[in-house]
Motif scaffolding. Structure first.
Motif, PDB file in Angstrom:
ATOM      1  N   TRP A  94       0.826  -1.202   0.000  1.00  0.00           N
ATOM      2  CA  TRP A  94       0.000   0.000   0.000  1.00  0.00           C
ATOM      3  C   TRP A  94       0.861   1.252   0.000  1.00  0.00           C
ATOM      4  O   TRP A  94       1.972   1.247   0.536  1.00  0.00           O
ATOM      5  N   PRO A  95       0.350   2.340  -0.585  1.00  0.00           N
ATOM      6  CA  PRO A  95       1.107   3.602  -0.556  1.00  0.00           C
ATOM      7  C   PRO A  95       1.414   4.037   0.875  1.00  0.00           C
ATOM      8  O   PRO A  95       0.686   3.703   1.814  1.00  0.00           O
ATOM      9  N   GLN A  96       2.494   4.779   1.028  1.00  0.00           N
ATOM     10  CA  GLN A  96       2.907   5.262   2.343  1.00  0.00           C
ATOM     11  C   GLN A  96       1.754   5.965   3.045  1.00  0.00           C
ATOM     12  O   GLN A  96       1.058   6.796   2.456  1.00  0.00           O
ATOM     13  N   GLY A  97       1.540   5.605   4.308  1.00  0.00           N
ATOM     14  CA  GLY A  97       0.502   6.261   5.091  1.00  0.00           C
ATOM     15  C   GLY A  97      -0.860   5.616   5.003  1.00  0.00           C
ATOM     16  O   GLY A  97      -1.814   6.090   5.633  1.00  0.00           O
ATOM     17  N   LEU A  98      -0.966   4.523   4.233  1.00  0.00           N
ATOM     18  CA  LEU A  98      -2.249   3.845   4.080  1.00  0.00           C
ATOM     19  C   LEU A  98      -2.108   2.369   4.450  1.00  0.00           C
ATOM     20  O   LEU A  98      -1.028   1.784   4.359  1.00  0.00           O
ATOM     21  N   CYS A  99      -3.216   1.767   4.847  1.00  0.00           N
ATOM     22  CA  CYS A  99      -3.281   0.312   4.972  1.00  0.00           C
ATOM     23  C   CYS A  99      -4.594  -0.131   4.341  1.00  0.00           C
ATOM     24  O   CYS A  99      -5.525   0.665   4.170  1.00  0.00           O
ATOM     25  N   GLY A 100      -4.654  -1.398   3.968  1.00  0.00           N
ATOM     26  CA  GLY A 100      -5.872  -1.855   3.311  1.00  0.00           C
ATOM     27  C   GLY A 100      -5.880  -3.355   3.098  1.00  0.00           C
ATOM     28  O   GLY A 100      -4.974  -4.074   3.538  1.00  0.00           O
ATOM     29  N   SER A 101      -6.912  -3.803   2.416  1.00  0.00           N
ATOM     30  CA  SER A 101      -7.066  -5.229   2.132  1.00  0.00           C
ATOM     31  C   SER A 101      -7.960  -5.377   0.905  1.00  0.00           C
ATOM     32  O   SER A 101      -8.869  -4.569   0.681  1.00  0.00           O
ATOM     33  N   ILE A 102      -7.689  -6.422   0.131  1.00  0.00           N
ATOM     34  CA  ILE A 102      -8.431  -6.709  -1.099  1.00  0.00           C
ATOM     35  C   ILE A 102      -8.966  -8.137  -1.032  1.00  0.00           C
ATOM     36  O   ILE A 102      -8.273  -9.030  -0.522  1.00  0.00           O
ATOM     37  N   THR A 103     -10.159  -8.359  -1.547  1.00  0.00           N
ATOM     38  CA  THR A 103     -10.710  -9.711  -1.592  1.00  0.00           C
ATOM     39  C   THR A 103     -11.556  -9.879  -2.844  1.00  0.00           C
ATOM     40  O   THR A 103     -12.000  -8.893  -3.453  1.00  0.00           O
ATOM     41  N   HIS A 104     -11.779 -11.130  -3.232  1.00  0.00           N
ATOM     42  CA  HIS A 104     -12.620 -11.400  -4.407  1.00  0.00           C
ATOM     43  C   HIS A 104     -13.071 -12.852  -4.368  1.00  0.00           C
ATOM     44  O   HIS A 104     -12.387 -13.730  -3.838  1.00  0.00           O
ATOM     45  N   SER A 105     -14.254 -13.090  -4.926  1.00  0.00           N
ATOM     46  CA  SER A 105     -14.800 -14.442  -5.026  1.00  0.00           C
ATOM     47  C   SER A 105     -16.057 -14.411  -5.872  1.00  0.00           C
ATOM     48  O   SER A 105     -16.885 -13.501  -5.747  1.00  0.00           O
ATOM     49  N   ASP A 106     -16.207 -15.408  -6.751  1.00  0.00           N
ATOM     50  CA  ASP A 106     -17.451 -15.592  -7.514  1.00  0.00           C
ATOM     51  C   ASP A 106     -17.937 -14.316  -8.185  1.00  0.00           C
ATOM     52  O   ASP A 106     -19.109 -13.936  -8.078  1.00  0.00           O
TER      53      ASP A 106
END
Length: 237
Positions: A94-106
């Motif tokens: 993630w870009p500096q200063g950010l946090c996150g998460s990605i998901t995918h299904s169906d």
């Protein structure tokens, strides 16, 4: 659903979980893997990693849809349409200063992003709801001994799917903080409620801070046989 000119719907900002996270934004999109074009990454201005380029259409579509959701979320937060790169461990960077998460299904993808001053770690996971027979077959592979004693056979489909998903979310939230892999047997779902709240406990030491016995809150929602779970680690005071 995806329109006639592309393989996915435009990322949409919404919050499909029971409790909002102050400062966090979530975007999701629906996509049709079979309709992804050869030039989709170029048209959407998303870098194509070598390992994804060698993948089947389904994997390319999942990756691209997830990155487009992440870009939309980042742009809402700081105005910069950045795209998370991929680390050597294949986790998003993630870009500096950010946090996150990605998901995918169906055919559904989502990304949740926040400023690291608000949240230290975010873990988002989506799973298709298991049917009852498969859930009962998988229970001994996914559930700890303690979780098995709390398994309600009448709710096995939901409980086993939730346990699988929320442990995935826990891993995604903690891995950037501990840089150590851990598995289903290293955490347990202590309790969950019909209003979409849950609590987990670590069963192993991951770092000086994250030791056996640490407990973490999570949340989840169920819609159209799609279970979405989220674990969020608050920033230090």
């Amino acid at each position: 659903m995806p329109d006639s000119d592309d393989f996915l719907s435009p990322p949409l900002a919404h919050w499909p979980l029971p409790r909002a996270l102050p400062g966090a934004v979530l975007y999701s999109s629906q996509f049709a893997s079979e309709r992804i074009a050869e030039d989709a990454f170029t048209r959407h201005a998303v870098p194509l990693p070598a390992n994804i380029a060698r993948s089947v259409a389904k994997r390319r579509a999942e990756y691209l849809a997830g990155r487009l959701c992440a870009r939309a979320a980042i742009a809402q937060l700081n105005g910069a349409p950045a795209i998370p790169s991929t680390g050597e461990d294949r986790a998003p960077v993630w870009p500096q200063g950010l946090c996150g998460s990605i998901t995918h299904s169906d055919g559904w993808a989502a990304a949740v992003v926040a400023q690291s001053g608000d949240w230290r770690g975010l873990g988002l996971d989506v799973e298709h709801l298991l049917d009852e027979q498969r859930a009962l077959r998988l229970a001994r592979e996914i559930l700890t001994a303690g979780e098995l004693t709390r398994l309600d056979p009448q709710q096995a489909a939901l409980q086993v799917t939730l346990t699988f998903s929320i442990k995935e979310s826990l891993f995604k939230a903690l891995y950037p903080l501990v840089r150590q892999r851990f598995y289903f047997e290293h955490a347990e779902l202590l309790e969950w409620s019909a209003d979409g709240m849950a609590r987990l406990r670590l069963l192993t030491d991951l770092s000086e801070e994250w030791r056996q016995g640490c407990e973490v809150d999570g949340q989840f929602s169920l819609s159209d046989d799609r279970l979405l779970s989220l674990v969020a680690i608050p920033a230090r005071a």
